[in-house]
Design a protein around this motif. Structure first.
Motif, PDB file in Angstrom:
ATOM      1  N   SER A 120      49.265  13.221 -26.604  1.00  0.00           N
ATOM      2  CA  SER A 120      49.203  14.619 -27.050  1.00  0.00           C
ATOM      3  C   SER A 120      50.124  15.516 -26.228  1.00  0.00           C
ATOM      4  O   SER A 120      50.485  16.615 -26.668  1.00  0.00           O
ATOM      5  CB  SER A 120      47.766  15.133 -26.978  1.00  0.00           C
ATOM      6  N   GLU A 121      50.504  15.089 -25.025  1.00  0.00           N
ATOM      7  CA  GLU A 121      51.390  15.874 -24.173  1.00  0.00           C
ATOM      8  C   GLU A 121      52.866  15.538 -24.377  1.00  0.00           C
ATOM      9  O   GLU A 121      53.722  16.116 -23.711  1.00  0.00           O
ATOM     10  CB  GLU A 121      51.015  15.653 -22.709  1.00  0.00           C
ATOM     11  N   ARG A 122      53.136  14.620 -25.271  1.00  0.00           N
ATOM     12  CA  ARG A 122      54.522  14.246 -25.516  1.00  0.00           C
ATOM     13  C   ARG A 122      55.265  15.392 -26.190  1.00  0.00           C
ATOM     14  O   ARG A 122      54.700  16.118 -27.016  1.00  0.00           O
ATOM     15  CB  ARG A 122      54.564  12.995 -26.403  1.00  0.00           C
ATOM     16  N   PRO A 123      56.554  15.597 -25.882  1.00  0.00           N
ATOM     17  CA  PRO A 123      57.311  16.716 -26.469  1.00  0.00           C
ATOM     18  C   PRO A 123      57.343  16.648 -27.991  1.00  0.00           C
ATOM     19  O   PRO A 123      57.304  15.572 -28.587  1.00  0.00           O
ATOM     20  CB  PRO A 123      58.714  16.541 -25.882  1.00  0.00           C
ATOM     21  N   ALA A 124      57.428  17.822 -28.599  1.00  0.00           N
ATOM     22  CA  ALA A 124      57.447  17.887 -30.063  1.00  0.00           C
ATOM     23  C   ALA A 124      58.678  17.217 -30.639  1.00  0.00           C
ATOM     24  O   ALA A 124      58.644  16.676 -31.750  1.00  0.00           O
ATOM     25  CB  ALA A 124      57.380  19.348 -30.515  1.00  0.00           C
ATOM     26  N   GLU A 125      59.790  17.213 -29.897  1.00  0.00           N
ATOM     27  CA  GLU A 125      61.009  16.598 -30.400  1.00  0.00           C
ATOM     28  C   GLU A 125      60.853  15.087 -30.573  1.00  0.00           C
ATOM     29  O   GLU A 125      61.557  14.473 -31.380  1.00  0.00           O
ATOM     30  CB  GLU A 125      62.177  16.875 -29.462  1.00  0.00           C
ATOM     31  N   ALA A 126      59.917  14.496 -29.834  1.00  0.00           N
ATOM     32  CA  ALA A 126      59.659  13.063 -30.005  1.00  0.00           C
ATOM     33  C   ALA A 126      58.823  12.795 -31.245  1.00  0.00           C
ATOM     34  O   ALA A 126      58.987  11.772 -31.900  1.00  0.00           O
ATOM     35  CB  ALA A 126      58.947  12.505 -28.777  1.00  0.00           C
TER      36      ALA A 126
END
Length: 457
Positions: free
Chosen positions: A278-284
């Motif tokens: 859930s903390e992964r960047p939105a671009e990923a």
């Protein structure tokens, strides 16, 4: 001398060799059978519930390749009232046995006399020398006469058939062009067993082949075929266009199509409280920016393993060579001792570091892994490479969908139940090269290698 002819020779039908015993099953029974198959019922049980027997149900399923014939599919329409149905043929046989004439039978069932006359002449049982009329035999003759045999497109077009066979069963080659033969697996006329060695091949899926044809032959309309036609040529007996043993080149290894309702998924629990996805960047998440990877291990016998890294944007695949460490298997396992199988935390950390450092810096942004013990050294991995590591939620492999899909493709070459430590690094590179040069539907039928090249240029 009187020229005496057999009754079958005087009939309007041409002389035929015996096609076998008439099929006793009705169209309605087969419709019920394929409806039950769609619901996930076994072929034996579906045959019994449809009014046949278990062996008959198994034979129906096998002869149809596991897929319902078009005339028995749920979307197919019933025959129009123009044609006689089996119930009407039973009435005709009953009235004929009672001695009624053609006109009397026609009045009783509401048909014209010419229809009854033609039915008695065309569909009678004439092999005994007479014109006996039986409903089952008449229905059998009518079904055979209604067929419209059409030669398969692959059987008519040699160039198209060769293209399909090459993409299905072509040999695996390394980047330098050397052929990697793989294990010698004979064709046993059965489905490929998942926990044994499988035949190595180029193994494009029928859908990949069908959608790659317009890119390879944009000006040749004859080089076109649907993926369903390829599956039917492989699965259905009697099509004759593709060799039956080519089903071993399908990644599923199935010799028959399996209804979706029969498939059952299995999950694996993992426990960890590390940095979550859930903390992964939105671009990923939207795959717009390359450099975000998904990772996992595929396991084999003797605690062997191969690491897999898949780039989310281009689906480019890297394979990690994880050989056993010195001392593995030479004596009893030491409790709480070092992991010597080759896929412990230190070995995985070193293998990922080696692969990541060979990539451009802008392609090393994040890794997403499941909650396995092999990533216990993720902090050291981040320290050495600068790449951020994220973890999926427990029992949520779908959060690494690209990697899970790639692992399924790799099982074509590294089946479950085999010793994966037998494959050296050059072999893994050859398999990765093969996968990276297969067209992908999600990439607009480009290959991952082509998509990565566009990113780098």
């Amino acid at each position: 001398m009187t020229n005496r002819k057999r009754a079958s020779a005087r009939s309007t039908r041409t002389k035929l060799s015996s096609p076998g015993r008439p099929r006793a099953a009705l169209r309605s029974q087969q419709v019920i059978f394929w409806t039950l198959i769609k619901q996930g019922v076994s072929s034996e049980e579906a045959g019994v519930q449809a009014g046949a027997t278990a062996p008959v149900g198994s034979r129906w399923f096998r002869e149809a390749g596991g897929m319902p014939p078009s005339k028995f599919a749920h979307s197919s329409q019933w025959l129009s009232g123009r044609y006689l149905c089996f119930a009407e043929r039973e009435d005709i046989a009953l009235y004929k046995a009672q001695g009624l004439g053609v006109c009397a039978i026609a009045r009783k069932i509401g048909r014209s006399a010419s229809t009854i006359s033609r039915e008695l002449r065309r569909n009678a049982a004439t092999r005994s020398g007479g014109f006996e009329y039986r409903a089952t035999t008449a229905q059998w003759h009518a079904d055979r006469a209604a067929r419209r045999p059409k030669a398969a497109k692959l059987a008519q077009n040699d160039a198209l058939r060769q293209y399909v066979e090459d993409r299905l069963s072509g040999q695996v080659s390394a980047p330098n062009g050397n052929i990697i033969a793989g294990p010698d697996v004979p064709w046993t006329k059965r489905r490929s067993v998942r926990r044994q060695h499988r035949r190595w091949a180029t193994a494009w899926s029928p859908e990949q082949i069908a959608h790659r044809l317009p890119l390879d032959f944009p000006d040749d309309p004859m080089m076109r075929i649907s993926h369903e036609a390829i599956y039917q040529s492989l699965f259905i007996q009697g099509r004759g266009a593709l060799r039956r043993e080519l089903v071993a080149c399908l990644r599923s290894g199935r010799a028959l199509r399996v209804p979706r309702a029969r498939r059952k998924g299995k999950g694996k629990p993992f426990v960890s409280d590390q940095i979550m996805i859930s903390e992964r960047p939105a671009e990923a998440d939207d795959r717009a920016v390359p450099g975000h990877w998904e990772d996992d291990l595929i396991l084999g016998l003797k605690s062997s393993a191969i690491g897999t890294l898949v780039e989310r944007s281009t689906r480019f695949t890297l394979l990690l060579h994880l050989p056993p460490m010195p001392g593995h298997g030479t004596g009893p396992r030491k409790k709480n001792g070092p992991a010597l199988a080759g896929h412990g935390a230190e070995a995985v950390r070193d293998a990922i570091t080696k692969s990541i450092q060979s990539l451009p810096k802008h392609l090393c942004k994040s890794l997403t892994w499941d909650q396995g013990a092999e990533m216990a050294r993720h902090e050291q991995l981040k320290e050495h490479t600068g790449i951020q590591v994220f973890f999926c939620d427990p029992q949520s492999p779908w959060q690494r969908g690209s990697n899970e899909n790639t692992n399924g493709l790799l099982r074509q070459y590294f089946p479950k139940g085999t010793d994966l430590s037998a494959h050296d690094e050059s072999t893994l590179d050859a398999v990765a090269y093969t996968l990276n040069n297969r067209p992908r539907k999600t990439l607009g039928w480009k290959t991952p290698a082509e998509a990565l090249e566009e990113v780098l240029t």
